[in-house]
Design a protein around this motif. Structure first.
Motif, PDB file in Angstrom:
ATOM      1  N   GLU A 240       0.848  -1.180   0.000  1.00 51.64           N
ATOM      2  CA  GLU A 240       0.000   0.000   0.000  1.00 51.64           C
ATOM      3  C   GLU A 240       0.892   1.241   0.000  1.00 51.64           C
ATOM      4  O   GLU A 240       2.077   1.174   0.352  1.00 51.64           O
ATOM      5  CB  GLU A 240      -0.895   0.049   1.246  1.00 51.64           C
ATOM      6  CG  GLU A 240      -1.836  -1.116   1.440  1.00 51.64           C
ATOM      7  CD  GLU A 240      -2.645  -1.004   2.725  1.00 51.64           C
ATOM      8  OE1 GLU A 240      -3.017   0.135   3.096  1.00 51.64           O
ATOM      9  OE2 GLU A 240      -2.887  -2.047   3.367  1.00 51.64           O
ATOM     10  N   THR A 260       0.822  -0.163 -10.719  1.00 49.28           N
ATOM     11  CA  THR A 260      -0.271  -0.376  -9.767  1.00 49.28           C
ATOM     12  C   THR A 260       0.276  -0.818  -8.416  1.00 49.28           C
ATOM     13  O   THR A 260       1.133  -1.708  -8.337  1.00 49.28           O
ATOM     14  CB  THR A 260      -1.241  -1.450 -10.285  1.00 49.28           C
ATOM     15  OG1 THR A 260      -1.787  -1.017 -11.532  1.00 49.28           O
ATOM     16  CG2 THR A 260      -2.375  -1.692  -9.296  1.00 49.28           C
ATOM     17  N   GLY A 262      -0.180  -2.624  -4.897  1.00 51.48           N
ATOM     18  CA  GLY A 262      -1.023  -3.664  -4.321  1.00 51.48           C
ATOM     19  C   GLY A 262      -1.997  -4.197  -5.347  1.00 51.48           C
ATOM     20  O   GLY A 262      -1.622  -4.567  -6.457  1.00 51.48           O
ATOM     21  N   HIS A 263      -3.276  -4.155  -4.997  1.00 54.68           N
ATOM     22  CA  HIS A 263      -4.330  -4.617  -5.908  1.00 54.68           C
ATOM     23  C   HIS A 263      -5.005  -3.451  -6.629  1.00 54.68           C
ATOM     24  O   HIS A 263      -6.048  -3.632  -7.245  1.00 54.68           O
ATOM     25  CB  HIS A 263      -5.366  -5.428  -5.127  1.00 54.68           C
ATOM     26  CG  HIS A 263      -4.805  -6.655  -4.467  1.00 54.68           C
ATOM     27  ND1 HIS A 263      -4.323  -7.733  -5.180  1.00 54.68           N
ATOM     28  CD2 HIS A 263      -4.619  -6.959  -3.156  1.00 54.68           C
ATOM     29  CE1 HIS A 263      -3.884  -8.659  -4.351  1.00 54.68           C
ATOM     30  NE2 HIS A 263      -4.044  -8.217  -3.109  1.00 54.68           N
ATOM     31  N   GLN A 265      -6.374  -0.916  -5.239  1.00 50.69           N
ATOM     32  CA  GLN A 265      -7.512  -0.455  -4.460  1.00 50.69           C
ATOM     33  C   GLN A 265      -7.020   0.109  -3.128  1.00 50.69           C
ATOM     34  O   GLN A 265      -5.859  -0.077  -2.749  1.00 50.69           O
ATOM     35  CB  GLN A 265      -8.494  -1.605  -4.214  1.00 50.69           C
ATOM     36  CG  GLN A 265      -9.083  -2.202  -5.491  1.00 50.69           C
ATOM     37  CD  GLN A 265      -9.994  -3.379  -5.201  1.00 50.69           C
ATOM     38  OE1 GLN A 265      -9.971  -3.955  -4.119  1.00 50.69           O
ATOM     39  NE2 GLN A 265     -10.801  -3.757  -6.187  1.00 50.69           N
ATOM     40  N   GLY A 267      -6.061   0.274   0.457  1.00 47.73           N
ATOM     41  CA  GLY A 267      -5.601  -0.816   1.300  1.00 47.73           C
ATOM     42  C   GLY A 267      -6.201  -0.815   2.699  1.00 47.73           C
ATOM     43  O   GLY A 267      -6.730   0.199   3.186  1.00 47.73           O
TER      44      GLY A 267
END
Length: 283
Positions: A240, A260, A262-263, A265, A267
């Motif tokens: 993150e 990008t 992490g994912h 999104q 965190g």
């Protein structure tokens, strides 16, 4: 209803406020500033901002134009007069105005300017925050970045570059490849091991007020915390990333230099710290 400003002892409609032609903040960047967030009509982190204001003035050998209680009183009067429930207060103190010369006149008197901005959207801080995309670039500032000076040209140029690339912020990078801070924010990452990392305080970065409050709140998050330098590469590989600032609170970073994070999104750790800060700020 006109918005009012406070300039050198006088309240006046904001559109009539002006500084002298030879004010040193304009001619030399010889001044400091502070920005408070107003939430429910009250200043967030009020005393910490005053402490940093006084420290910056001391480092530049600019005397306080009046005591802290008097300054606070004028700020509160402006907040009430301008009917600010959610917004910001900008305060600037320059060394003053005198004939343009690198050495100021011996009898120069500091100049004080205060104005407010209405930001009703701050009332919605509890809603899902906007995911931020950032770029990185060289840190071209002077060596005393710990002073909240009005000299912001390197910050402005890099922030303009970020805007041109469709990004919200830019992190500045020192000669060794380590992130110092954002153009108007402090920089944080969360490692894959869930360690929260931000750069330690030195003259290389501004002592962020929101940064300090989040650091204090770390004890409630049950996450390990380290103050150390981190590289752009480590940031791009982080689980993150986020920024802290007076107006962004704890802002989630989902992309760095097109990579990008992490994912992609917001965190878990960022969400927890944002919630802790908003509660502490009364939002």
């Amino acid at each position: 209803m006109p918005s009012y400003a406070f300039v050198d002892g006088q309240y006046m409609p904001r559109h009539l406020a002006q500084l002298p032609l030879e004010d040193r903040a304009t001619n030399f960047g010889d001044g400091i500033y502070e920005v408070w967030v107003v939430a429910q009509g009250k200043l967030v982190d009020e005393q910490k901002h005053f402490a940093r204001l006084e420290r910056s003035l001391g480092e530049l050998q600019i005397p306080m134009p009046m005591g802290r209680p008097a300054l606070a009183q004028h700020i509160q009067r402006l907040i009430r007069r301008n009917n600010i429930r959610f917004g910001t207060v900008y305060l600037q103190i320059s060394r003053g105005a005198s004939k343009r010369d690198h050495v100021p006149a011996a009898d120069i008197v500091p100049s004080l300017t205060i104005f407010t901005n209405n930001k009703p959207a701050l009332a919605d801080a509890r809603l899902s925050p906007k995911p931020l995309k950032i770029i990185t670039g060289p840190d071209l500032r002077w060596a005393r970045r710990d002073i909240k000076s009005t000299s912001l040209l390197p910050n402005v140029m890099l922030r303009m570059e970020a805007h041109q690339q469709g990004c919200h912020e830019a992190w500045m990078v020192d000669d060794q490849g380590f992130v110092t801070e954002g153009t108007s924010s402090s920089s944080w990452i969360v490692t894959p091991e869930k360690v929260v990392v931000t750069r330690a305080l030195t003259n290389d970065i501004l002592p962020g007020v929101t940064r300090d409050t989040v650091r204090e709140l770390m004890s409630q998050s049950n996450h390990k915390f380290e103050e150390r330098a981190f590289s752009v590469e480590e940031a791009e590989q982080a689980a993150e990333a986020f920024i802290t600032s007076a107006t962004n609170f704890v802002g989630p970073v989902v992309e760095i230099n097109g990579v990008t994070i992490g994912h992609g999104q917001i965190g878990e750790v960022t969400t927890i710290l944002r919630d802790l800060y908003l509660r502490a700020a009364g939002l």
